[in-house]
Design an enzyme around this catalytic site. Structure first.
Site, mmCIF file in Angstrom:
data_model
loop_
_atom_site.group_PDB
_atom_site.id
_atom_site.type_symbol
_atom_site.label_atom_id
_atom_site.label_comp_id
_atom_site.label_asym_id
_atom_site.label_seq_id
_atom_site.Cartn_x
_atom_site.Cartn_y
_atom_site.Cartn_z
ATOM 1 N N GLY A 1 2.970 2.974 10.623
ATOM 2 C CA GLY A 1 1.581 2.828 11.065
ATOM 3 C C GLY A 1 1.059 4.078 11.761
ATOM 4 O O GLY A 1 0.044 4.047 12.454
ATOM 5 N N ARG B 1 25.165 -18.449 31.234
ATOM 6 C CA ARG B 1 26.342 -17.565 31.292
ATOM 7 C C ARG B 1 26.858 -17.424 32.729
ATOM 8 O O ARG B 1 26.080 -17.140 33.642
ATOM 9 C CB ARG B 1 25.938 -16.191 30.738
ATOM 10 N N GLN C 1 -6.844 -2.035 12.491
ATOM 11 C CA GLN C 1 -6.262 -3.377 12.326
ATOM 12 C C GLN C 1 -4.765 -3.281 12.054
ATOM 13 O O GLN C 1 -3.988 -4.082 12.572
ATOM 14 C CB GLN C 1 -6.965 -4.154 11.212
ATOM 15 N N GLU C 2 -4.357 -2.289 11.254
ATOM 16 C CA GLU C 2 -2.920 -2.119 10.991
ATOM 17 C C GLU C 2 -2.175 -1.860 12.304
ATOM 18 O O GLU C 2 -1.105 -2.398 12.548
ATOM 19 C CB GLU C 2 -2.680 -0.961 10.020
ATOM 20 N N ILE D 1 0.860 -1.186 0.000
ATOM 21 C CA ILE D 1 0.000 0.000 0.000
ATOM 22 C C ILE D 1 0.893 1.232 0.000
ATOM 23 O O ILE D 1 1.804 1.345 0.830
ATOM 24 C CB ILE D 1 -1.014 -0.009 1.165
ATOM 25 N N ALA E 1 5.073 13.747 2.910
ATOM 26 C CA ALA E 1 3.892 13.451 3.728
ATOM 27 C C ALA E 1 4.023 12.061 4.335
ATOM 28 O O ALA E 1 3.881 11.067 3.641
ATOM 29 C CB ALA E 1 2.616 13.536 2.877
ATOM 30 N N GLY E 2 4.320 12.032 5.653
ATOM 31 C CA GLY E 2 4.459 10.756 6.341
ATOM 32 C C GLY E 2 3.155 10.395 7.029
ATOM 33 O O GLY E 2 2.225 9.896 6.412
ATOM 34 N N GLY F 1 28.473 -7.677 26.508
ATOM 35 C CA GLY F 1 29.124 -7.388 25.215
ATOM 36 C C GLY F 1 28.589 -8.242 24.080
ATOM 37 O O GLY F 1 28.522 -7.798 22.925
#
Length: 390
Positions: A376, A281, A254-255, A134, A141-142, A353
């Site tokens: 989103g 560890r 839904q997204e 999509i 434009a975000g 590390g």
């Protein structure tokens, strides 16, 4: 024995995760383990999946699980899509872009497409022949969807589309793209429409760079260019022009919930790997789990993860019953993605590390998680939407 991410929190299965959903989760996990995980490093280096993997996912029933059987889907609900997204997160192949295809792109066609459009496109999406994307975001434009500049002008019984898009997920592979375009630039939000472009059938469509991202390397994310791309007016989604903004607003919950699904799945995997690691560890002559700081830190993280999972499960139950409102979906997106970044960061710290080494999965999770707070709709936009409900 390693702790499974799905059981790390020790919670009972929610009501929406019935036998069929559980079976699909198991099937998805087995498929991803066998077919995708062994090649994932190769896809990360190539910064793209291959079409063969999509076709295999289609054959395995992992594409369009929530689409009706008459259109080639499996006749499920969002609960089934959630099972697939969670399996992706638990196996650790987060860059496989099938969830966008399944639970964002396909629903637009199901909800707004004509009978002819559904019969034409959905079966091919279910098989993996068509890969969905999509195209909302533009260079200028975000999160501001009303600010799109891409134009679709009528030219007889065709639209001529001109404009450019960026940050488009599945952008290198997609051959069915829903384009957000202005059909009436003077009408503001009411001048926006959604138009489907089958890229194999048009001229003037160009893919730009496969963008070089911090994380989710294997998921192709691209610039797209539309230069006088002509598509039939019958490719408009909906009965009339100008419905695009309403359609986007109706589907965004839904997204946003799907982003929450990816977040909680990664949280569970991070916790599972970290608990296993600190038990093995050794430092200063004892296992890292034996230090009070480790125990307290993991106690906090498990508590927060449990709250997150219970909230997510409640959202899914509401959504499957048609009762998830946009404000709650915004809360799920913002809070769960924030929590994901926090927990993955804290888990990485417990690896010391080694957590900074790319060969350890926690390092990749650290990189992959960051975008969840941006796409989103940014988390800042989510807070704005929530604030309007006060």
């Amino acid at each position: 024995m390693a702790t499974h991410p799905a059981t790390v929190l020790g919670l009972p299965k929610p009501d929406w995760a019935g036998d069929d959903v559980a079976m699909l989760y198991d099937m998805a996990e087995k498929f991803l383990d066998a077919e995708i995980a062994p090649r994932y490093e190769e896809f990360e280096k190539a910064e793209c999946f291959d079409r063969a993997s999509w076709k295999k996912a289609g054959e395995a029933g992992l594409l369009c699980a929530s689409m009706p059987e008459e259109y080639g889907g499996s006749g499920g609900t969002y609960a089934h899509e959630s099972a697939i997204i969670e399996a992706i997160g638990h196996v650790g192949v987060d860059g496989f872009g099938i969830s966008l295809h399944n639970s964002i792109v396909a629903p637009y066609i199901l909800h707004y497409g004509s009978e002819e459009q559904k019969k034409k496109w959905l079966p091919k999406m279910a098989s993996g022949e068509l890969i969905g994307a999509i195209a909302m975001t533009e260079p200028g434009a975000g999160s501001d969807l009303q600010g799109v500049k891409t134009r679709a002008e009528k030219d007889g019984n065709h639209y001529r589309i001109n404009g450019s898009k960026t940050f488009i997920t599945n952008g290198q592979l997609a051959n069915l793209i829903i384009v957000v375009a202005k059909t009436n630039p003077s009408a503001g939000a009411k001048g926006t429409s959604l138009i489907v472009v089958e890229t194999d059938e048009v001229e003037g469509f160009e893919r730009g760079r496969n963008l070089d991202k911090i994380g989710l390397k294997s998921n192709d994310t691209s610039e797209l260019f539309f230069n006088d791309v002509r598509v039939p007016t019958s490719n408009l989604l909906g009965h009339e022009e100008g419905q695009g903004f309403i359609q986007l607003m109706q589907q965004l919950p839904q997204e946003r919930l799907q982003i929450g699904a990816g977040a909680i799945a990664m949280i569970e995997r991070a916790l599972s790997l970290t608990i296993d690691y600190v038990k093995e560890r050794k430092a200063f002559g004892k296992a890292v789990i034996e230090f009070q700081n480790t125990q307290f830190k993991l106690a906090e993280l498990k508590t927060e993860a449990t709250i997150g999972r219970v909230f997510y499960n409640d959202c899914v139950a509401r959504h499957v019953n048609g009762g998830l409102d946009p404000v709650t979906a915004s809360m799920a997106k913002y809070w769960l993605s924030d929590l994901q970044n926090k927990i993955v960061d804290e888990c990485l710290q417990l690896f010391g590390g080694y957590g900074y080494m790319n060969e350890y999965p926690i390092a990749r999770m650290f990189r992959d998680a960051r975008v969840q707070r941006i796409y989103g709709g940014t988390n800042e936009i989510m807070k704005l939407l929530i604030a309007r409900s006060l």
